[in-house]
Design a protein around this motif. Structure first.
Motif, PDB file in Angstrom:
ATOM      1  N   LYS A   1       0.817  -1.214   0.000  1.00 13.09           N
ATOM      2  CA  LYS A   1       0.000   0.000   0.000  1.00 13.09           C
ATOM      3  C   LYS A   1       0.854   1.270   0.000  1.00 13.09           C
ATOM      4  O   LYS A   1       0.330   2.382  -0.025  1.00 13.09           O
ATOM      5  CB  LYS A   1      -0.906   0.018   1.240  1.00 13.09           C
ATOM      6  CG  LYS A   1      -1.817  -1.205   1.351  1.00 13.09           C
ATOM      7  CD  LYS A   1      -2.701  -1.364   0.120  1.00 13.09           C
ATOM      8  CE  LYS A   1      -3.596  -2.590   0.258  1.00 13.09           C
ATOM      9  NZ  LYS A   1      -4.433  -2.797  -0.951  1.00 13.09           N
ATOM     10  N   ASP A   2       2.180   1.095   0.067  1.00 14.36           N
ATOM     11  CA  ASP A   2       3.084   2.248  -0.004  1.00 14.36           C
ATOM     12  C   ASP A   2       3.397   2.498  -1.482  1.00 14.36           C
ATOM     13  O   ASP A   2       4.200   1.773  -2.075  1.00 14.36           O
ATOM     14  CB  ASP A   2       4.371   1.946   0.772  1.00 14.36           C
ATOM     15  CG  ASP A   2       5.350   3.127   0.740  1.00 14.36           C
ATOM     16  OD1 ASP A   2       5.039   4.140   0.086  1.00 14.36           O
ATOM     17  OD2 ASP A   2       6.412   3.030   1.382  1.00 14.36           O
ATOM     18  N   PRO A   3       2.781   3.519  -2.105  1.00 10.86           N
ATOM     19  CA  PRO A   3       2.972   3.733  -3.551  1.00 10.86           C
ATOM     20  C   PRO A   3       4.399   4.079  -3.934  1.00 10.86           C
ATOM     21  O   PRO A   3       4.854   3.736  -5.025  1.00 10.86           O
ATOM     22  CB  PRO A   3       2.022   4.890  -3.866  1.00 10.86           C
ATOM     23  CG  PRO A   3       1.864   5.618  -2.580  1.00 10.86           C
ATOM     24  CD  PRO A   3       1.899   4.563  -1.518  1.00 10.86           C
TER      25      PRO A   3
ATOM     26  N   ALA B   1       6.147   0.522  -5.972  1.00 11.36           N
ATOM     27  CA  ALA B   1       6.460   0.500  -7.400  1.00 11.36           C
ATOM     28  C   ALA B   1       7.902   0.081  -7.655  1.00 11.36           C
ATOM     29  O   ALA B   1       8.252  -0.345  -8.756  1.00 11.36           O
ATOM     30  CB  ALA B   1       6.206   1.876  -8.007  1.00 11.36           C
TER      31      ALA B   1
END
Length: 304
Positions: A212-214, A218
């Motif tokens: 959930k940490d963008p 990524a």
């Protein structure tokens, strides 16, 4: 995401009083003669010559005055100071004023005068809306000048910058940790991911799909190099206990959710040199002083 701390002249105006000596002599030779050979005639010529020389000098002195105008629009002179004020605004924004931009500034000042004259003809400067906007503009200018004056009086010195840099070094020296993590909302999710990892699941692939940490998600969970103290306490406590290449065996709870943390590498802290961060430190200190000044002014004000 996980870190919580730390061209400029107008049309020439001819001067009817500026004569050369040849022009003055020609004027005298063609002027009516009262007495060609009398002392009176000689004196008159002398007076005329003196007057013309004085007029020529006056014309010479008037030129710099005329040169102070950027242009003349519908008979109204535009002083060069307007262009200079606009030029300073451009420079304050950090943009260089090129010769091409100098021409653009001149055209902008002229255009503004043309439009201003038309607005005044229509009486728009007498409307309540215009007066209200002018008051807001006056306030903005005065406040900006106040802050600039305070900035000059309480300027950031090299010693201030050095002291702030020293504090930064003290807080960030030691070891840096290169960590990766997978962040989810629920503990059950984190436990399921841990089980998948223990069965051979690829950490980077799972992080890209489920974290959930963008920012780090990524990049496969990569948090890059950082001082462990730059993370929230729960994250830091778990991280520093890990061996290189190992991950937490149980989910770690923080204000952001549940983490699975992996320590990828450790090294001595790589801190930037003072000259590399000096502008940023100066800006940060100035912003802090500006904020403090504003707070002090509001605290001293009597508001009813």
């Amino acid at each position: 995401m996980m870190r919580c701390k730390n061209s400029l002249t107008g049309a020439p105006t001819p001067s009817p009083l500026k004569f050369s000596e040849q022009a003055a002599a020609h004027f005298l030779s063609s002027a009516p003669r009262l007495e060609n050979h009398s002392l009176f005639g000689f004196r008159m010529k002398k007076k005329l010559l003196t007057g013309l020389v004085a007029a020529a000098l006056m014309g010479t002195v008037a030129l710099p005055v005329l040169a102070q105008n950027l242009a003349i629009v519908n008979g109204k002179p535009i002083p060069k100071e307007r262009a200079e004020a606009l030029r300073q605004q451009v420079e304050r924004s950090g943009r260089p004023v090129t010769p091409e931009m100098e021409g653009q500034i001149k055209e902008e000042v002229i255009a503004r005068e043309i439009f201003m004259q038309e607005a005044q003809k229509r009486g728009l400067d007498a409307s309540p809306d215009y007066k209200a906007q002018m008051e807001l503009a006056r306030q903005s200018i005065m406040i900006r000048e106040l802050f600039l004056d305070e900035q000059k009086k309480n300027a950031v010195t090299d010693a201030d910058i050095q002291a702030e840099y020293d504090k930064f070094v003290a807080a960030n020296s030691g070891k840096e940790f290169k960590a990766s993590h997978i962040l989810v909302e629920k503990e059950e999710e984190a436990k399921a991911i841990l089980a998948a990892l223990k069965k051979g699941g690829k950490f980077e692939e799972i992080a890209k799909k489920q974290s959930k940490d963008p920012g780090s998600g990524a990049k496969g969970g990569d948090l890059d190099w950082a001082n462990p103290g730059s993370y929230v306490p729960e994250f830091t406590a778990a991280l520093v206990k890990l061996e290189k290449g190992k991950m937490t065996q149980t989910p770690v709870k923080s204000q952001f959710g549940w983490h699975i943390i992996r320590l990828d590498d450790v090294r001595d802290a790589q801190l930037p040199k003072l000259e590399e961060v000096k502008p940023q430190i100066a800006q940060q200190l100035q912003q802090q002083r500006q904020a403090k000044f504003q707070e002090e002014m509001r605290a001293k004000a009597k508001v009813e």
